[in-house]
Design an enzyme around this catalytic site. Structure first.
Site, short mmCIF file in Angstrom:
data_model
loop_
_atom_site.label_atom_id
_atom_site.label_comp_id
_atom_site.label_asym_id
_atom_site.label_seq_id
_atom_site.Cartn_x
_atom_site.Cartn_y
_atom_site.Cartn_z
CD GLU A 93 -1.22 0.02 3.63
OE1 GLU A 93 -2.43 -0.05 3.42
OE2 GLU A 93 -0.72 0.10 4.75
CB CYS A 113 9.15 -6.75 6.55
SG CYS A 113 10.70 -6.11 7.24
CB CYS A 117 9.50 -5.35 14.34
SG CYS A 117 11.03 -4.71 13.62
CB CYS A 120 5.74 -4.62 12.63
SG CYS A 120 5.51 -4.18 10.90
N GLY A 172 7.83 -3.08 4.52
CA GLY A 172 9.16 -3.52 4.11
C GLY A 172 10.31 -2.76 4.74
CB SER A 204 11.74 4.63 7.99
OG SER A 204 11.61 4.03 9.26
CB SER A 226 12.64 1.68 13.52
OG SER A 226 11.86 2.29 12.52
#
Ligand code: SAH
Ligand code: SF4
Length: 373
Positions: A93, A113, A117, A120, A172, A204, A226
């Site tokens: 998206e 990804c 994490c 997430c 990602g 990021s 992050s």
């Protein structure tokens, strides 16, 4: 059209090499860049200053195509979200977030990804595949076309641009798809394409240390890291990549990065998880760790996802945490979620997709906002 090239896959150098492979002069690459990215053209027939014979060749050898749109959702607050079909049942998206003084596009770089994490939704989904350069820059190309429907007629100048800032904060880990991300970044900065200043493009990362160093050399855009925890024991749990690149190495890479971008700062993203990383002592520990490093903090109160056991702290706790950082001299913002009514809030998308829509809310002192350069 068996091996048609998708021209969205090429940055300036790639396009130059490609037109030369057709026996054309290098300046054709500049013409094409401007038609495709400045004017949003998808059709070679419209490229009136390109010789007819070349236009005909292009039409048989190349396409200009972004990923098909599966869903297009608008929210009451102006946020707009596109769900894009990247094949094989995978969707990513793109989110458009208009604000008073800027309009930001949040784009994805991978389907799924691999970092995993704990908080997430994309991480929970696992890794599917890297997006191509065409799929990455295609999100910006498509959004400009959708938001600026007259793009193909007339000769839009920079004043006609809708999107002023880009953040690579969708699905990602961009630095685990470096080879496709780099040409996309170069197009964003190229004056014959999107012409964004490097401070208006933010990448990021969860902390791919060697790739942070490469990015510093190749294309030092604004960097968001992050962080999410002040110590390795906790960060190892929340961001598994920390076991490979612990906090001290990550912060050292941030310092090296700033040596390539001297007047810049690092934006640390810090998701706030109730009872996990939101204690006042943890805020003080953060201050010690980033001492002397030019940075800001962007606090992200956790957005609950279907599969996660974490909780969002209450607002007083968020405020207390932010105040400790502020009092320590660090500009700190708290992200407010936008686009809730179209399911475009951070980490909220069920199943395979989610996004990072956010608006910075002022905490106490006036703040510098991402990409204001
Ligand atoms: N992979 C990169 C960029 C995409 S994630 C990275 O991790 O930096 C972008 C941001 O969204 C990260 O800071 C991430 O921690 C945050 N995020 C992920 N899940 C979230 C959730 N459920 N609630 C709030 N923020 C979340
Ligand atoms: Fe990947 Fe970023 Fe999600 Fe971590 S927060 S799993 S790095 S997309």
């Amino acid at each position: 059209m068996d091996h048609a090239a998708n021209l969205l896959d090429f940055d300036r150098d790639g396009l130059t090499a490609w037109v030369q492979s057709l026996g054309e002069k290098p300046f054709r690459a500049r013409q094409l860049l401007r038609w495709i990215h400045k004017r949003g053209a998808a059709d070679f027939a419209a490229m009136t200053d390109v010789a007819r014979s070349l236009r005909e060749t292009l039409a048989t050898r190349a396409v200009i195509e972004s990923a098909p749109i599966l869903r297009d959702g608008a929210s009451g607050d102006g946020t707009r979200k596109w769900l894009l079909d990247v094949g094989g049942g995978e969707a990513v998206e793109t989110v458009y977030i208009p604000e008073a003084d800027r309009a930001t596009l949040c784009i994805s770089t991978q389907a799924g990804c691999a970092v995993g994490c704990r908080f997430c939704a994309t991480g929970a989904q696992g890794f599917s595949r890297n997006l191509t350069t065409a799929e990455i820059i295609g999100q910006l190309w498509m959004a400009e076309r959708m938001l600026r429907p007259a793009a193909e007629s007339g000769t839009p100048g920079d004043g006609d641009r809708v999107i002023s800032n880009v953040v690579l904060m969708g699905m990602g880990e961009p630095l685990q798809n470096y080879d496709a991300v780099l040409p996309a970044l170069r197009l964003m900065l190229d004056d014959d394409a999107y012409g964004l200043s490097r401070r208006r493009v933010t990448l990021s990362t969860s902390g791919m240390v060697p790739m942070i160093d490469r990015l510093a050399q190749d294309c030092p855009v604004a960097l968001a890291v992050s962080l999410h925890a002040p110590d390795d024991a906790l960060r190892d749990e929340l961001v598994p990549l920390n076991r490979k690149y612990p906090i001290a190495e990550l912060l050292a890479a941030c310092r090296r990065y700033l040596a390539h971008a001297p007047r810049d700062f690092i934006t640390f993203e810090y998701i706030l998880l109730a009872g996990v990383n939101d204690a006042e002592d943890q805020a003080r520990e953060l201050l010690r760790r980033v001492d002397g490093l030019p940075c800001k903090f962007n606090l992200i109160p956790f957005n609950p996802t279907a599969m996660s056991a974490f909780q969002r702290p209450d607002p007083q706790r968020v405020r207390a945490f932010a105040e400790i950082l502020q009092e320590g001299g660090i500009v700190t913002t708290v992200r407010r979620t936008r686009g809730d009514d179209i399911d475009a809030a951070c980490g909220q998308l069920a199943g395979q997709v989610r996004d990072r829509t956010r608006l910075v809310a002022r905490v106490r002192t006036p703040v510098l906002m991402e990409g204001t350069a």
